[in-house]
Design an enzyme around this catalytic site. Structure first.
Site, short mmCIF file in Angstrom:
data_model
loop_
_atom_site.label_atom_id
_atom_site.label_comp_id
_atom_site.label_asym_id
_atom_site.label_seq_id
_atom_site.Cartn_x
_atom_site.Cartn_y
_atom_site.Cartn_z
N HIS A 103 18.19 -19.39 56.89
CA HIS A 103 18.37 -19.83 55.50
C HIS A 103 19.84 -20.13 55.23
O HIS A 103 20.72 -19.30 55.46
CB HIS A 103 17.85 -18.75 54.54
CG HIS A 103 16.36 -18.63 54.62
ND1 HIS A 103 15.68 -17.44 54.56
CD2 HIS A 103 15.40 -19.61 54.76
CE1 HIS A 103 14.37 -17.68 54.66
NE2 HIS A 103 14.18 -18.99 54.78
N GLU A 157 22.45 -17.89 53.34
CA GLU A 157 22.59 -16.51 53.80
C GLU A 157 23.73 -16.41 54.82
O GLU A 157 23.53 -16.05 55.98
CB GLU A 157 21.23 -16.02 54.31
CG GLU A 157 20.19 -16.07 53.19
CD GLU A 157 18.76 -15.79 53.62
OE1 GLU A 157 18.54 -15.35 54.77
OE2 GLU A 157 17.84 -16.03 52.80
N HIS A 192 18.79 -12.14 58.18
CA HIS A 192 18.69 -12.79 56.87
C HIS A 192 19.50 -11.96 55.88
O HIS A 192 19.99 -10.89 56.20
CB HIS A 192 17.23 -12.85 56.41
CG HIS A 192 16.39 -13.86 57.11
ND1 HIS A 192 15.97 -15.03 56.51
CD2 HIS A 192 15.88 -13.89 58.37
CE1 HIS A 192 15.25 -15.74 57.36
NE2 HIS A 192 15.17 -15.07 58.51
N GLU A 215 17.23 -7.82 56.68
CA GLU A 215 17.79 -8.35 55.44
C GLU A 215 19.07 -7.56 55.19
O GLU A 215 19.02 -6.38 54.85
CB GLU A 215 16.81 -8.17 54.27
CG GLU A 215 15.49 -8.90 54.43
CD GLU A 215 15.55 -10.39 54.07
OE1 GLU A 215 16.63 -10.87 53.69
OE2 GLU A 215 14.50 -11.05 54.19
O1 0X9 Z 1 11.10 -14.85 52.73
C1 0X9 Z 1 11.73 -14.85 53.81
O2 0X9 Z 1 11.71 -15.79 54.59
C2 0X9 Z 1 12.55 -13.61 54.18
N1 0X9 Z 1 13.31 -13.18 53.05
S1 0X9 Z 1 14.56 -14.08 52.51
O3 0X9 Z 1 15.02 -13.50 51.25
N2 0X9 Z 1 15.77 -13.96 53.51
O4 0X9 Z 1 14.14 -15.44 52.40
C3 0X9 Z 1 11.63 -12.46 54.52
C4 0X9 Z 1 10.49 -12.78 55.40
C5 0X9 Z 1 9.71 -11.55 55.64
N3 0X9 Z 1 8.31 -11.78 55.63
C6 0X9 Z 1 7.47 -11.44 54.61
N4 0X9 Z 1 7.87 -10.94 53.49
N5 0X9 Z 1 6.18 -11.62 54.79
ZN ZN Z 2 16.36 -15.56 54.58
#
Ligand code: 0X9
Ligand code: ZN
Length: 435
Positions: A171, A174, A298, A368
Protein backbone atom coordinates in the site's frame (compact mmCIF):
# COMPACT_ATOMS: atom_id res chain seq x y z
CA UNK A 1 -46.01 37.28 -7.47
CA UNK A 2 -44.10 36.52 -4.32
CA UNK A 3 -40.54 37.58 -4.12
CA UNK A 4 -38.16 35.41 -2.14
CA UNK A 5 -36.14 37.41 0.33
CA UNK A 6 -32.41 37.55 -0.47
CA UNK A 7 -31.46 35.16 2.35
CA UNK A 8 -33.82 32.46 0.98
CA UNK A 9 -32.11 32.64 -2.37
CA UNK A 10 -28.76 32.43 -0.72
CA UNK A 11 -29.79 29.29 1.17
CA UNK A 12 -31.38 27.76 -1.91
CA UNK A 13 -28.33 28.35 -4.05
CA UNK A 14 -26.09 26.95 -1.33
CA UNK A 15 -28.33 23.89 -1.14
CA UNK A 16 -28.37 23.40 -4.88
CA UNK A 17 -24.59 23.72 -4.91
CA UNK A 18 -24.32 20.99 -2.29
CA UNK A 19 -26.78 18.78 -4.13
CA UNK A 20 -25.11 19.26 -7.50
CA UNK A 21 -21.70 18.69 -5.93
CA UNK A 22 -22.92 15.43 -4.46
CA UNK A 23 -24.62 14.37 -7.65
CA UNK A 24 -21.42 14.99 -9.62
CA UNK A 25 -20.26 11.48 -10.52
CA UNK A 26 -16.62 12.28 -9.79
CA UNK A 27 -17.58 13.68 -6.36
CA UNK A 28 -19.63 10.55 -5.64
CA UNK A 29 -16.52 8.48 -6.40
CA UNK A 30 -14.02 10.62 -4.50
CA UNK A 31 -12.50 9.13 -1.41
CA UNK A 32 -13.49 10.43 2.02
CA UNK A 33 -12.25 9.68 5.54
CA UNK A 34 -15.20 8.29 7.43
CA UNK A 35 -16.29 6.74 10.71
CA UNK A 36 -19.05 4.12 10.55
CA UNK A 37 -20.77 2.40 13.46
CA UNK A 38 -19.82 -1.32 13.66
CA UNK A 39 -19.65 -3.59 16.70
CA UNK A 40 -18.23 -6.90 15.48
CA UNK A 41 -16.34 -8.61 12.65
CA UNK A 42 -19.60 -9.39 10.80
CA UNK A 43 -20.61 -5.74 10.67
CA UNK A 44 -17.06 -4.77 9.74
CA UNK A 45 -17.05 -7.35 6.91
CA UNK A 46 -20.37 -5.99 5.61
CA UNK A 47 -18.77 -2.55 5.48
CA UNK A 48 -15.65 -3.92 3.77
CA UNK A 49 -17.90 -5.73 1.28
CA UNK A 50 -19.28 -2.40 0.20
CA UNK A 51 -15.77 -1.43 -0.91
CA UNK A 52 -14.74 0.65 2.10
CA UNK A 53 -11.09 0.29 3.06
CA UNK A 54 -11.14 -0.13 6.83
CA UNK A 55 -8.07 1.39 8.42
CA UNK A 56 -8.70 1.54 12.14
CA UNK A 57 -11.04 -0.40 14.40
CA UNK A 58 -12.71 0.76 17.60
CA UNK A 59 -15.06 -1.33 19.77
CA UNK A 60 -18.11 0.48 18.38
CA UNK A 61 -16.98 1.73 14.98
CA UNK A 62 -14.45 1.67 12.17
CA UNK A 63 -12.51 4.42 10.42
CA UNK A 64 -11.57 4.19 6.79
CA UNK A 65 -11.83 5.54 3.28
CA UNK A 66 -15.14 5.41 1.44
CA UNK A 67 -16.94 7.09 -1.44
CA UNK A 68 -20.31 8.84 -1.13
CA UNK A 69 -21.81 6.05 -3.27
CA UNK A 70 -20.63 3.44 -0.78
CA UNK A 71 -21.91 5.51 2.16
CA UNK A 72 -25.34 5.77 0.51
CA UNK A 73 -25.46 1.97 0.18
CA UNK A 74 -24.40 1.50 3.79
CA UNK A 75 -27.00 3.96 5.05
CA UNK A 76 -29.66 1.98 3.16
CA UNK A 77 -28.52 -1.12 5.02
CA UNK A 78 -28.92 0.64 8.35
CA UNK A 79 -25.33 1.60 9.06
CA UNK A 80 -24.68 4.90 10.76
CA UNK A 81 -22.09 7.26 9.32
CA UNK A 82 -20.62 9.00 12.36
CA UNK A 83 -17.99 11.10 10.64
CA UNK A 84 -17.28 12.13 7.05
CA UNK A 85 -14.32 14.29 6.03
CA UNK A 86 -13.04 15.41 2.65
CA UNK A 87 -9.29 14.98 2.25
CA UNK A 88 -9.22 15.82 -1.45
CA UNK A 89 -7.61 12.46 -1.87
CA UNK A 90 -5.54 11.54 -4.87
CA UNK A 91 -6.99 14.36 -6.95
CA UNK A 92 -5.42 17.38 -8.53
CA UNK A 93 -1.84 18.40 -7.95
CA UNK A 94 0.99 18.01 -10.34
CA UNK A 95 3.37 15.11 -10.40
CA UNK A 96 7.13 14.99 -10.27
CA UNK A 97 9.85 17.05 -8.71
CA UNK A 98 8.49 16.73 -5.17
CA UNK A 99 9.32 14.54 -2.25
CA UNK A 100 8.44 13.81 1.38
CA UNK A 101 7.76 16.93 3.43
CA UNK A 102 11.03 18.16 4.98
CA UNK A 103 10.10 16.91 8.44
CA UNK A 104 9.76 13.37 7.06
CA UNK A 105 12.87 13.47 4.89
CA UNK A 106 14.24 10.40 6.68
CA UNK A 107 11.72 8.26 4.81
CA UNK A 108 13.07 6.78 1.61
CA UNK A 109 11.46 7.66 -1.68
CA UNK A 110 12.01 5.30 -4.62
CA UNK A 111 15.39 6.61 -5.76
CA UNK A 112 16.66 6.78 -2.18
CA UNK A 113 15.50 3.21 -1.60
CA UNK A 114 17.31 2.05 -4.72
CA UNK A 115 20.47 3.95 -3.67
CA UNK A 116 20.37 2.42 -0.19
CA UNK A 117 20.00 -1.06 -1.70
CA UNK A 118 22.83 -0.42 -4.16
CA UNK A 119 25.06 0.77 -1.35
CA UNK A 120 24.39 -2.43 0.58
CA UNK A 121 25.01 -4.55 -2.48
CA UNK A 122 28.32 -2.86 -3.25
CA UNK A 123 29.60 -2.96 0.34
CA UNK A 124 28.70 -6.64 0.71
CA UNK A 125 29.13 -7.79 -2.86
CA UNK A 126 30.30 -11.25 -1.75
CA UNK A 127 26.91 -12.15 -0.26
CA UNK A 128 24.44 -9.68 -1.78
CA UNK A 129 22.89 -9.24 -5.18
CA UNK A 130 20.15 -6.89 -6.33
CA UNK A 131 17.60 -8.37 -8.68
CA UNK A 132 14.61 -6.75 -10.31
CA UNK A 133 11.67 -9.12 -9.91
CA UNK A 134 9.62 -7.21 -12.48
CA UNK A 135 8.45 -3.78 -13.48
CA UNK A 136 5.55 -1.77 -12.15
CA UNK A 137 2.73 -0.54 -14.35
CA UNK A 138 4.61 2.75 -14.81
CA UNK A 139 7.80 0.87 -15.65
CA UNK A 140 9.79 1.14 -12.41
CA UNK A 141 11.91 -1.83 -11.41
CA UNK A 142 10.75 -3.72 -8.34
CA UNK A 143 14.03 -4.37 -6.55
CA UNK A 144 14.78 -7.36 -4.38
CA UNK A 145 17.88 -7.66 -2.25
CA UNK A 146 19.07 -11.25 -2.17
CA UNK A 147 21.39 -12.26 0.67
CA UNK A 148 23.07 -15.63 0.43
CA UNK A 149 26.63 -16.70 1.36
CA UNK A 150 26.85 -19.06 -1.62
CA UNK A 151 28.16 -17.32 -4.76
CA UNK A 152 26.38 -19.87 -7.01
CA UNK A 153 23.06 -19.23 -5.29
CA UNK A 154 23.50 -15.50 -5.86
CA UNK A 155 24.58 -15.90 -9.45
CA UNK A 156 21.68 -18.23 -10.29
CA UNK A 157 19.05 -16.59 -8.07
CA UNK A 158 18.42 -20.04 -6.73
CA UNK A 159 19.33 -21.74 -3.48
CA UNK A 160 18.80 -25.05 -1.75
CA UNK A 161 18.95 -23.36 1.66
CA UNK A 162 15.62 -22.65 3.36
CA UNK A 163 14.29 -19.30 2.18
CA UNK A 164 12.43 -16.36 3.69
CA UNK A 165 10.80 -13.39 1.97
CA UNK A 166 10.14 -9.99 3.54
CA UNK A 167 8.07 -7.49 1.54
CA UNK A 168 6.94 -3.92 2.23
CA UNK A 169 4.70 -1.30 0.67
CA UNK A 170 1.83 -3.18 -0.96
CA UNK A 171 0.00 0.00 0.00
CA UNK A 172 1.44 3.28 -1.26
CA UNK A 173 0.81 5.50 1.76
CA UNK A 174 2.23 2.95 4.24
CA UNK A 175 5.74 4.39 3.97
CA UNK A 176 6.90 2.98 7.30
CA UNK A 177 6.49 -0.48 5.77
CA UNK A 178 9.39 0.33 3.42
CA UNK A 179 11.69 1.48 6.20
CA UNK A 180 11.47 -1.59 8.44
CA UNK A 181 12.50 -4.22 5.86
CA UNK A 182 15.17 -1.87 4.50
CA UNK A 183 16.63 -1.37 7.97
CA UNK A 184 16.43 -5.09 8.59
CA UNK A 185 18.59 -5.74 5.51
CA UNK A 186 21.03 -3.09 6.74
CA UNK A 187 21.08 -4.65 10.19
CA UNK A 188 21.82 -8.16 8.94
CA UNK A 189 24.68 -6.97 6.77
CA UNK A 190 26.18 -4.57 9.26
CA UNK A 191 26.19 -7.33 11.88
CA UNK A 192 27.24 -10.13 9.58
CA UNK A 193 30.18 -11.00 11.84
CA UNK A 194 28.05 -11.42 14.94
CA UNK A 195 28.16 -15.18 15.68
CA UNK A 196 24.39 -15.71 15.62
CA UNK A 197 23.77 -13.52 12.57
CA UNK A 198 26.61 -15.12 10.63
CA UNK A 199 25.21 -18.60 11.35
CA UNK A 200 21.84 -17.44 10.06
CA UNK A 201 23.37 -15.87 6.96
CA UNK A 202 25.36 -19.05 6.27
CA UNK A 203 22.33 -21.30 6.43
CA UNK A 204 19.40 -19.28 5.05
CA UNK A 205 18.34 -17.80 1.73
CA UNK A 206 17.07 -14.26 2.35
CA UNK A 207 15.01 -12.10 0.00
CA UNK A 208 13.77 -8.61 0.81
CA UNK A 209 11.59 -6.35 -1.36
CA UNK A 210 11.18 -3.16 0.68
CA UNK A 211 9.14 -1.27 -1.90
CA UNK A 212 6.66 -3.27 -3.96
CA UNK A 213 4.51 -0.33 -5.03
CA UNK A 214 6.93 2.48 -5.94
CA UNK A 215 4.47 4.06 -8.43
CA UNK A 216 1.95 4.53 -5.65
CA UNK A 217 4.56 5.57 -3.08
CA UNK A 218 5.98 8.22 -5.42
CA UNK A 219 2.50 9.45 -6.33
CA UNK A 220 1.67 9.77 -2.64
CA UNK A 221 4.45 12.33 -2.11
CA UNK A 222 4.45 13.84 -5.59
CA UNK A 223 3.01 17.22 -4.60
CA UNK A 224 5.01 17.70 -1.42
CA UNK A 225 1.96 16.96 0.72
CA UNK A 226 0.55 13.51 1.32
CA UNK A 227 -2.28 12.20 -0.86
CA UNK A 228 -3.37 9.23 1.26
CA UNK A 229 -2.92 7.02 -1.81
CA UNK A 230 -3.31 3.26 -1.28
CA UNK A 231 -3.41 1.44 -4.60
CA UNK A 232 -1.01 1.07 -7.51
CA UNK A 233 -1.26 3.51 -10.43
CA UNK A 234 -3.13 1.45 -13.03
CA UNK A 235 -5.16 3.69 -15.32
CA UNK A 236 -8.58 2.05 -15.07
CA UNK A 237 -9.68 3.81 -18.23
CA UNK A 238 -12.71 5.51 -16.65
CA UNK A 239 -11.08 8.45 -14.95
CA UNK A 240 -10.04 6.39 -11.92
CA UNK A 241 -6.66 4.98 -11.04
CA UNK A 242 -5.35 2.05 -9.12
CA UNK A 243 -5.93 -1.53 -8.08
CA UNK A 244 -5.55 -2.60 -4.44
CA UNK A 245 -2.56 -4.94 -4.65
CA UNK A 246 -3.62 -6.61 -1.41
CA UNK A 247 -6.93 -7.66 -3.01
CA UNK A 248 -5.48 -8.80 -6.32
CA UNK A 249 -3.90 -12.16 -5.39
CA UNK A 250 -5.47 -15.26 -6.84
CA UNK A 251 -6.49 -17.25 -3.78
CA UNK A 252 -10.19 -16.72 -3.02
CA UNK A 253 -10.02 -13.56 -5.14
CA UNK A 254 -13.18 -11.48 -5.08
CA UNK A 255 -14.93 -13.46 -2.35
CA UNK A 256 -15.46 -10.62 0.12
CA UNK A 257 -14.03 -7.40 1.49
CA UNK A 258 -12.99 -6.17 -1.93
CA UNK A 259 -14.78 -4.20 -4.61
CA UNK A 260 -15.49 -4.32 -8.35
CA UNK A 261 -15.89 -0.53 -8.32
CA UNK A 262 -12.77 0.95 -9.89
CA UNK A 263 -12.97 4.01 -7.65
CA UNK A 264 -12.93 1.94 -4.46
CA UNK A 265 -9.78 1.93 -2.37
CA UNK A 266 -10.12 -1.86 -2.22
CA UNK A 267 -10.69 -2.37 -5.97
CA UNK A 268 -9.77 -6.00 -6.65
CA UNK A 269 -8.76 -5.46 -10.30
CA UNK A 270 -10.47 -6.97 -13.37
CA UNK A 271 -9.03 -10.46 -12.80
CA UNK A 272 -6.81 -12.17 -10.22
CA UNK A 273 -3.16 -11.21 -10.73
CA UNK A 274 -4.08 -8.53 -13.24
CA UNK A 275 -1.31 -6.25 -11.96
CA UNK A 276 2.38 -6.38 -12.81
CA UNK A 277 3.28 -5.92 -9.14
CA UNK A 278 1.31 -8.96 -7.92
CA UNK A 279 2.41 -10.98 -10.97
CA UNK A 280 6.00 -10.14 -10.01
CA UNK A 281 5.47 -11.55 -6.51
CA UNK A 282 3.70 -14.64 -7.84
CA UNK A 283 6.41 -15.42 -10.40
CA UNK A 284 9.12 -14.71 -7.88
CA UNK A 285 7.64 -17.00 -5.20
CA UNK A 286 7.00 -19.71 -7.77
CA UNK A 287 10.62 -19.50 -8.88
CA UNK A 288 11.87 -19.96 -5.28
CA UNK A 289 10.33 -23.19 -4.00
CA UNK A 290 12.67 -23.10 -0.99
CA UNK A 291 10.75 -20.17 0.54
CA UNK A 292 9.04 -21.31 3.75
CA UNK A 293 8.16 -18.05 5.49
CA UNK A 294 6.81 -14.71 4.23
CA UNK A 295 6.33 -11.47 6.11
CA UNK A 296 4.34 -8.63 4.52
CA UNK A 297 4.71 -5.24 6.21
CA UNK A 298 1.75 -2.86 6.35
CA UNK A 299 0.66 -0.01 8.59
CA UNK A 300 -0.99 0.72 10.95
CA UNK A 301 -2.57 -0.62 14.18
CA UNK A 302 0.20 -2.79 15.75
CA UNK A 303 -1.13 -6.19 14.77
CA UNK A 304 0.30 -9.58 13.83
CA UNK A 305 -2.09 -11.24 11.37
CA UNK A 306 -2.16 -14.72 9.91
CA UNK A 307 -4.50 -16.61 7.52
CA UNK A 308 -7.24 -16.82 6.82
CA UNK A 309 -8.17 -13.28 5.94
CA UNK A 310 -10.73 -14.19 3.28
CA UNK A 311 -12.85 -16.44 5.50
CA UNK A 312 -13.68 -16.84 9.17
CA UNK A 313 -12.73 -20.55 9.31
CA UNK A 314 -9.51 -21.19 11.15
CA UNK A 315 -6.73 -23.00 9.30
CA UNK A 316 -7.87 -26.61 9.08
CA UNK A 317 -4.42 -28.18 9.44
CA UNK A 318 -4.21 -28.35 13.24
CA UNK A 319 -0.43 -28.64 13.25
CA UNK A 320 -0.03 -25.54 11.10
CA UNK A 321 -2.56 -23.64 13.19
CA UNK A 322 -0.58 -24.41 16.35
CA UNK A 323 2.58 -23.22 14.62
CA UNK A 324 0.94 -19.99 13.46
CA UNK A 325 -0.50 -19.28 16.88
CA UNK A 326 2.75 -20.01 18.68
CA UNK A 327 4.79 -17.89 16.28
CA UNK A 328 2.35 -14.99 16.42
CA UNK A 329 2.19 -15.06 20.22
CA UNK A 330 5.95 -15.31 20.58
CA UNK A 331 6.53 -12.34 18.29
CA UNK A 332 3.78 -10.37 20.02
CA UNK A 333 5.69 -10.86 23.28
CA UNK A 334 8.45 -8.72 21.79
CA UNK A 335 6.71 -6.09 19.73
CA UNK A 336 3.61 -5.96 21.96
CA UNK A 337 1.37 -6.10 18.90
CA UNK A 338 -1.93 -7.97 18.97
CA UNK A 339 -1.75 -11.45 17.39
CA UNK A 340 -4.89 -12.67 15.61
CA UNK A 341 -6.38 -14.38 12.58
CA UNK A 342 -6.71 -11.68 9.90
CA UNK A 343 -10.47 -12.15 9.43
CA UNK A 344 -11.04 -11.33 13.12
CA UNK A 345 -10.67 -7.77 11.87
CA UNK A 346 -12.88 -8.10 8.80
CA UNK A 347 -13.03 -10.34 5.75
CA UNK A 348 -10.64 -9.30 2.99
CA UNK A 349 -10.04 -11.62 0.06
CA UNK A 350 -7.16 -11.73 -2.39
CA UNK A 351 -4.39 -10.74 0.00
CA UNK A 352 -0.76 -11.83 -0.09
CA UNK A 353 -0.78 -14.11 2.93
CA UNK A 354 -3.88 -16.14 2.01
CA UNK A 355 -2.34 -16.82 -1.39
CA UNK A 356 1.13 -17.62 -0.01
CA UNK A 357 -0.25 -20.10 2.52
CA UNK A 358 -3.24 -21.38 0.54
CA UNK A 359 -1.44 -21.90 -2.74
CA UNK A 360 2.17 -22.41 -1.69
CA UNK A 361 2.03 -23.68 1.92
CA UNK A 362 4.24 -20.79 3.06
CA UNK A 363 3.84 -19.59 6.64
CA UNK A 364 2.78 -16.05 5.91
CA UNK A 365 2.22 -13.12 8.26
CA UNK A 366 1.06 -9.53 7.92
CA UNK A 367 2.47 -7.02 10.39
CA UNK A 368 0.50 -3.83 10.82
CA UNK A 369 3.21 -1.54 12.16
CA UNK A 370 2.89 1.44 14.50
CA UNK A 371 1.12 3.50 15.55
CA UNK A 372 -1.61 1.64 17.44
CA UNK A 373 -5.26 2.26 16.58
CA UNK A 374 -6.24 5.88 16.43
CA UNK A 375 -9.08 7.94 15.06
CA UNK A 376 -7.46 9.94 12.30
CA UNK A 377 -5.82 8.86 9.06
CA UNK A 378 -2.63 10.47 10.42
CA UNK A 379 -1.65 6.95 11.44
CA UNK A 380 -0.20 6.54 7.95
CA UNK A 381 2.11 9.47 8.53
CA UNK A 382 3.43 9.07 12.06
CA UNK A 383 6.57 11.12 11.42
CA UNK A 384 10.24 10.31 11.19
CA UNK A 385 10.40 9.59 14.91
CA UNK A 386 8.43 6.38 14.40
CA UNK A 387 10.98 4.76 12.10
CA UNK A 388 13.48 3.76 14.73
CA UNK A 389 10.79 2.53 17.11
CA UNK A 390 9.13 0.39 14.44
CA UNK A 391 12.46 -1.16 13.54
CA UNK A 392 13.55 -1.81 17.14
CA UNK A 393 10.15 -3.31 17.99
CA UNK A 394 10.34 -5.70 15.06
CA UNK A 395 13.98 -6.68 14.94
CA UNK A 396 13.54 -9.72 17.19
CA UNK A 397 10.36 -10.89 15.41
CA UNK A 398 12.17 -10.60 12.05
CA UNK A 399 15.18 -12.53 13.34
CA UNK A 400 12.96 -15.15 14.95
CA UNK A 401 11.24 -15.84 11.62
CA UNK A 402 14.65 -16.04 9.97
CA UNK A 403 15.79 -18.51 12.60
CA UNK A 404 12.71 -20.71 12.11
CA UNK A 405 12.99 -20.69 8.33
CA UNK A 406 14.61 -24.13 8.22
CA UNK A 407 11.53 -25.63 9.86
CA UNK A 408 8.69 -23.41 11.10
CA UNK A 409 7.30 -26.39 13.02
CA UNK A 410 10.23 -25.98 15.42
CA UNK A 411 8.16 -23.14 16.89
CA UNK A 412 6.05 -25.71 18.74
CA UNK A 413 8.61 -28.44 19.23
CA UNK A 414 10.50 -26.68 22.00
CA UNK A 415 13.64 -25.53 20.20
CA UNK A 416 12.42 -22.38 18.56
CA UNK A 417 15.69 -20.51 19.17
CA UNK A 418 18.33 -22.26 17.15
CA UNK A 419 21.06 -19.77 16.46
CA UNK A 420 19.43 -16.93 18.32
CA UNK A 421 19.62 -18.47 21.77
CA UNK A 422 22.37 -16.14 22.96
CA UNK A 423 21.81 -13.28 20.56
CA UNK A 424 21.64 -9.81 22.01
CA UNK A 425 20.53 -7.28 19.42
CA UNK A 426 22.93 -4.35 19.40
CA UNK A 427 21.14 -1.03 19.66
CA UNK A 428 22.24 0.73 16.50
CA UNK A 429 22.44 4.47 16.29
CA UNK A 430 20.32 6.12 13.60
CA UNK A 431 23.27 7.48 11.61
CA UNK A 432 24.17 3.95 10.57
CA UNK A 433 20.98 3.77 8.58
CA UNK A 434 20.69 7.00 6.73
CA UNK A 435 23.47 6.80 4.24
O1 0X9 B 1 -6.79 -4.43 4.43
C1 0X9 B 1 -5.60 -4.76 4.22
O2 0X9 B 1 -5.16 -5.02 3.12
C2 0X9 B 1 -4.64 -4.84 5.42
N1 0X9 B 1 -4.80 -3.70 6.25
S1 0X9 B 1 -4.32 -2.23 5.74
O3 0X9 B 1 -4.79 -1.24 6.70
N2 0X9 B 1 -2.75 -2.14 5.74
O4 0X9 B 1 -4.82 -2.02 4.41
C3 0X9 B 1 -4.99 -6.04 6.28
C4 0X9 B 1 -5.26 -7.30 5.57
C5 0X9 B 1 -5.57 -8.36 6.55
N3 0X9 B 1 -6.62 -9.20 6.14
C6 0X9 B 1 -7.90 -9.16 6.61
N4 0X9 B 1 -8.31 -8.28 7.47
N5 0X9 B 1 -8.73 -10.09 6.21
ZN1 ZN C 1 -1.73 -2.00 4.01
Amino acid sequence: MTLFPRWTLAILSALSLTVSALADPMEMRASRWVQIGARDKHERSAIANEGVSIEAIRTDSVWGFATETQLAQLRKKGFRVLGNFDFNLGRGGHQGGFDFPAKDAKYHNYSETVSALKMLASSHADIVKLTSIGKTIEGRDIWAIHINTSPEALANNSSSKPGIFYVGNHHAREHLSVEVPLMFAQHLLKNRDDPAISQLLNTRDIWIVPMLNPDGAEFDVSTGSYKYWRKNRRDNGDGTFGVDLNRNYGYGWGTGGSSKDTSSDVYMGPTPFSEPETIAIKSFIESQPNIKILLSFHTFSELILYPWGGKYDPISNKQDLMVYEKMAKTMAGWNKYKPQQASDLYIASGDTTDWAYGERGIFAFTFELSPANQGGPGGFYPGAGMIDKAFQDNLKPCLYLLDLTDDPHRAVSGSSFGFLKNYIAPRLEPEHFWN
